[in-house]
Design a protein around this motif. Structure first.
Motif, short mmCIF file in Angstrom:
data_model
loop_
_atom_site.label_atom_id
_atom_site.label_comp_id
_atom_site.label_asym_id
_atom_site.label_seq_id
_atom_site.Cartn_x
_atom_site.Cartn_y
_atom_site.Cartn_z
N PRO A 119 -6.46 -33.75 -10.37
CA PRO A 119 -6.71 -34.67 -9.25
C PRO A 119 -6.06 -36.03 -9.48
N LEU A 120 -5.32 -36.48 -8.47
CA LEU A 120 -4.61 -37.75 -8.59
C LEU A 120 -5.52 -38.94 -8.32
N LYS A 121 -5.23 -40.05 -8.99
CA LYS A 121 -5.93 -41.31 -8.80
C LYS A 121 -4.96 -42.35 -8.24
N THR A 122 -5.51 -43.44 -7.76
CA THR A 122 -4.66 -44.50 -7.21
C THR A 122 -3.67 -45.01 -8.27
N SER A 123 -4.09 -45.01 -9.51
CA SER A 123 -3.22 -45.50 -10.59
C SER A 123 -2.00 -44.61 -10.80
N ASP A 190 -6.65 -23.68 -0.43
CA ASP A 190 -6.82 -23.50 -1.87
C ASP A 190 -5.67 -24.12 -2.66
N ASN A 191 -4.55 -24.36 -1.99
CA ASN A 191 -3.41 -25.00 -2.66
C ASN A 191 -3.65 -26.50 -2.89
N LEU A 192 -4.61 -27.06 -2.15
CA LEU A 192 -4.83 -28.51 -2.22
C LEU A 192 -5.74 -28.89 -3.38
N VAL A 193 -5.38 -29.96 -4.04
CA VAL A 193 -6.24 -30.56 -5.06
C VAL A 193 -6.69 -31.91 -4.51
N LYS A 194 -7.99 -32.03 -4.29
CA LYS A 194 -8.53 -33.27 -3.75
C LYS A 194 -8.68 -34.30 -4.85
N GLY A 195 -8.01 -35.42 -4.69
CA GLY A 195 -8.06 -36.47 -5.70
C GLY A 195 -9.03 -37.57 -5.32
N GLU A 196 -8.69 -38.78 -5.69
CA GLU A 196 -9.57 -39.92 -5.49
C GLU A 196 -9.79 -40.21 -4.00
N THR A 197 -11.01 -40.58 -3.66
CA THR A 197 -11.31 -41.04 -2.31
C THR A 197 -11.02 -42.53 -2.23
N LEU A 198 -10.14 -42.90 -1.31
CA LEU A 198 -9.78 -44.30 -1.15
C LEU A 198 -10.83 -45.08 -0.37
N MET A 199 -11.45 -44.41 0.62
CA MET A 199 -12.46 -45.10 1.41
C MET A 199 -13.30 -44.09 2.20
N HIS A 200 -14.60 -44.34 2.24
CA HIS A 200 -15.50 -43.67 3.18
C HIS A 200 -15.58 -44.55 4.42
N THR A 201 -15.39 -43.96 5.58
CA THR A 201 -15.36 -44.77 6.80
C THR A 201 -15.89 -43.95 7.97
N GLN A 202 -15.69 -44.47 9.17
CA GLN A 202 -16.13 -43.78 10.38
C GLN A 202 -15.04 -43.87 11.44
#
Length: 245
Positions: A119-123, A190-202
């Motif tokens: 999983p990727l991070k912003t860094s 299934d090919n996707l790897v979910k990384g860091e969440t940048l923001m929870h919003t609406q």
């Protein structure tokens, strides 16, 4: 005595007028929230929600479908229309009258596990090729958080294709939009790897700042009632919506 009745009569006339007034809804083409169809009105989560609210209010609803950038510009300059489904942000706060939220969403980094299985991070992003939707909130977040430019495209489906082919390393966008466009592009989630969440919003229903407050309030009340009675949740479940974690 006559003066006492004037406010009531004025309010009554306003009610009658607004109940028969056709409302124009500017819909930014953002699947699965707003989906272009071959015939008739667009579909999608936000469209179905607004059509149900219009039915409850007894008001006709005219839908104008257009790309995101044009939709934002149109509503910033037209005082008599509403807009779905913009993200409320500090950048946009003073531009619109924010009528009501319609669903929660999260903006995330995703990668293809064949190329970036961790999983990727912003860094990680400054050294990678990152794809976003042009004029989207995802593009804005990258610029705001990292001062990072991204490779922008006109539709999220193009990002799905570029990620699949390794032309970008990461895709930043709304999680449900990513899942939907991955699916319609014929690629497995299934090919996707979910990384860091940048923001929870609406995602919101919004309007021009000078849109009639009374009219906006009627829609706000109706949408809040739909949230309380489970109608909002029922509509978005039909699209395999995944709530923010």
């Amino acid at each position: 005595m006559r003066d006492l009745y004037l406010p009531f009569v004025t309010l009554l006339l306003l009610l009658v007028t607004t109940s028969t007034q056709a409302i124009v809804l500017v819909a930014a083409e953002l699947p699965p929230y707003v989906i272009r169809t071959n015939q008739g009105n667009p579909s999608g989560m936000a469209i179905e929600i607004m059509e149900e609210a219009a039915r409850r209010l007894g008001e006709p609803l005219t839908i104008e479908l257009m790309p995101l950038a044009r939709a934002l510009t149109e509503v910033a300059n037209r005082k008599d229309v509403m807009l779905v489904p913009p993200v409320r942000s500090s950048q946009r706060e003073r531009l619109f009258y924010w009528i009501a939220p319609i669903m929660d969403e999260e903006f995330v980094i995703v990668s293809d596990r064949r190329f970036h299985p961790t999983p990727l991070k912003t860094s990680d992003l400054p050294s990678l090729k990152v794809g976003t939707l042009r004029y989207s909130f995802g593009q804005h977040l990258l610029k705001l958080r990292l001062n990072l430019a991204s490779q922008t495209v006109a539709t999220e489906a193009l990002n799905a294709s570029k990620l699949q082919r390794g032309r970008i390393d990461a895709w930043v966008g709304a999680w449900n939009a990513i899942l939907y466009n991955q699916h319609i592009s014929g690629f497995s989630a299934d090919n996707l790897v979910k990384g860091e969440t940048l923001m929870h919003t609406q995602l919101f229903v919004a309007a021009h700042r000078e849109f009639p407050f009374f009219e906006g309030r009627r829609w706000q009340i109706t949408l809040n009632e739909m949230r309380k009675d489970g109608s909002l949740a029922r509509i978005i479940r039909q699209y395999n919506y995944q709530a923010s974690e």
